[in-house]
Scaffold this motif. Structure first.
Motif, PDB file in Angstrom:
ATOM      1  N   GLY A  59     -25.089  36.463  23.343  1.00 62.10           N
ATOM      2  CA  GLY A  59     -24.566  35.108  23.342  1.00 62.10           C
ATOM      3  C   GLY A  59     -23.963  34.655  24.652  1.00 62.10           C
ATOM      4  N   VAL A  60     -24.076  35.471  25.685  1.00 60.29           N
ATOM      5  CA  VAL A  60     -23.481  35.129  26.975  1.00 60.29           C
ATOM      6  C   VAL A  60     -24.165  33.904  27.578  1.00 60.29           C
ATOM      7  N   CYS A  61     -25.474  33.890  27.602  1.00 59.74           N
ATOM      8  CA  CYS A  61     -26.207  32.760  28.196  1.00 59.74           C
ATOM      9  C   CYS A  61     -25.998  31.484  27.383  1.00 59.74           C
ATOM     10  N   ALA A  62     -25.936  31.609  26.059  1.00 62.05           N
ATOM     11  CA  ALA A  62     -25.676  30.438  25.210  1.00 62.05           C
ATOM     12  C   ALA A  62     -24.282  29.890  25.474  1.00 62.05           C
ATOM     13  N   GLY A  63     -23.312  30.768  25.650  1.00 62.06           N
ATOM     14  CA  GLY A  63     -21.947  30.335  25.944  1.00 62.06           C
ATOM     15  C   GLY A  63     -21.829  29.674  27.302  1.00 62.06           C
ATOM     16  N   ILE A  64     -22.493  30.230  28.288  1.00 60.53           N
ATOM     17  CA  ILE A  64     -22.469  29.630  29.626  1.00 60.53           C
ATOM     18  C   ILE A  64     -23.165  28.274  29.609  1.00 60.53           C
ATOM     19  N   LYS A  97     -13.179  26.142  26.975  1.00 65.60           N
ATOM     20  CA  LYS A  97     -13.079  27.592  27.031  1.00 65.60           C
ATOM     21  C   LYS A  97     -14.465  28.193  26.943  1.00 65.60           C
ATOM     22  N   LEU A  98     -14.685  29.219  27.721  1.00 69.62           N
ATOM     23  CA  LEU A  98     -15.957  29.931  27.714  1.00 69.62           C
ATOM     24  C   LEU A  98     -15.916  30.959  26.595  1.00 69.62           C
ATOM     25  N   THR A  99     -16.766  30.755  25.585  1.00 72.69           N
ATOM     26  CA  THR A  99     -16.862  31.680  24.465  1.00 72.69           C
ATOM     27  C   THR A  99     -18.328  31.977  24.178  1.00 72.69           C
ATOM     28  N   ARG A 100     -18.555  33.046  23.437  1.00 75.44           N
ATOM     29  CA  ARG A 100     -19.908  33.385  22.997  1.00 75.44           C
ATOM     30  C   ARG A 100     -20.089  32.821  21.598  1.00 75.44           C
ATOM     31  N   GLU A 129     -23.425  26.197  27.012  1.00 69.71           N
ATOM     32  CA  GLU A 129     -22.540  25.245  26.351  1.00 69.71           C
ATOM     33  C   GLU A 129     -21.397  24.839  27.276  1.00 69.71           C
ATOM     34  N   TYR A 130     -20.838  25.791  27.987  1.00 67.90           N
ATOM     35  CA  TYR A 130     -19.706  25.519  28.873  1.00 67.90           C
ATOM     36  C   TYR A 130     -20.100  24.564  30.000  1.00 67.90           C
ATOM     37  N   LEU A 131     -21.295  24.777  30.567  1.00 66.94           N
ATOM     38  CA  LEU A 131     -21.759  23.943  31.679  1.00 66.94           C
ATOM     39  C   LEU A 131     -22.467  22.677  31.224  1.00 66.94           C
ATOM     40  N   GLY A 132     -22.795  22.609  29.927  1.00 70.79           N
ATOM     41  CA  GLY A 132     -23.458  21.419  29.401  1.00 70.79           C
ATOM     42  C   GLY A 132     -24.939  21.374  29.712  1.00 70.79           C
ATOM     43  N   ILE A 133     -25.561  22.543  29.842  1.00 68.96           N
ATOM     44  CA  ILE A 133     -27.004  22.601  30.089  1.00 68.96           C
ATOM     45  C   ILE A 133     -27.660  23.433  28.988  1.00 68.96           C
ATOM     46  N   ASP A 134     -28.971  23.381  28.930  1.00 64.14           N
ATOM     47  CA  ASP A 134     -29.730  24.108  27.928  1.00 64.14           C
ATOM     48  C   ASP A 134     -29.606  25.618  28.172  1.00 64.14           C
TER      49      ASP A 134
END
Length: 64
Positions: free
Chosen positions: A18-23, A6-9, A25-30
């Motif tokens: 927290g949008v970029c951090a959530g994206i 799930k995409l969360t912040r 984490e979701y995509l598995g990149i820094d």
């Protein structure tokens, strides 16, 4: 086992909303890579990416 991502912040690792951090984490990149892409898109689209970021701040739920 099927785990649904799930995409969360996230509460930790965020800079603004927290949008970029959530994206990241979701995509598995820094998240830094996502932040750089967001800045480049904001410059290239004359701020449209910033508007999208603000909308995503309200649409993406915060993790708990």
């Amino acid at each position: 086992m099927n785990t649904i991502k799930k995409l969360t912040r996230p509460r930790n690792g965020r800079m603004l909303g927290g949008v970029c951090a959530g994206i990241g984490e979701y995509l598995g990149i820094d998240p830094t890579v996502v932040r750089i892409i967001c800045v480049l898109l904001s410059i290239g689209t004359i701020g449209l990416a910033l508007l999208v970021y603000l909308v995503l701040c309200f649409v993406i739920p915060e993790s708990y």
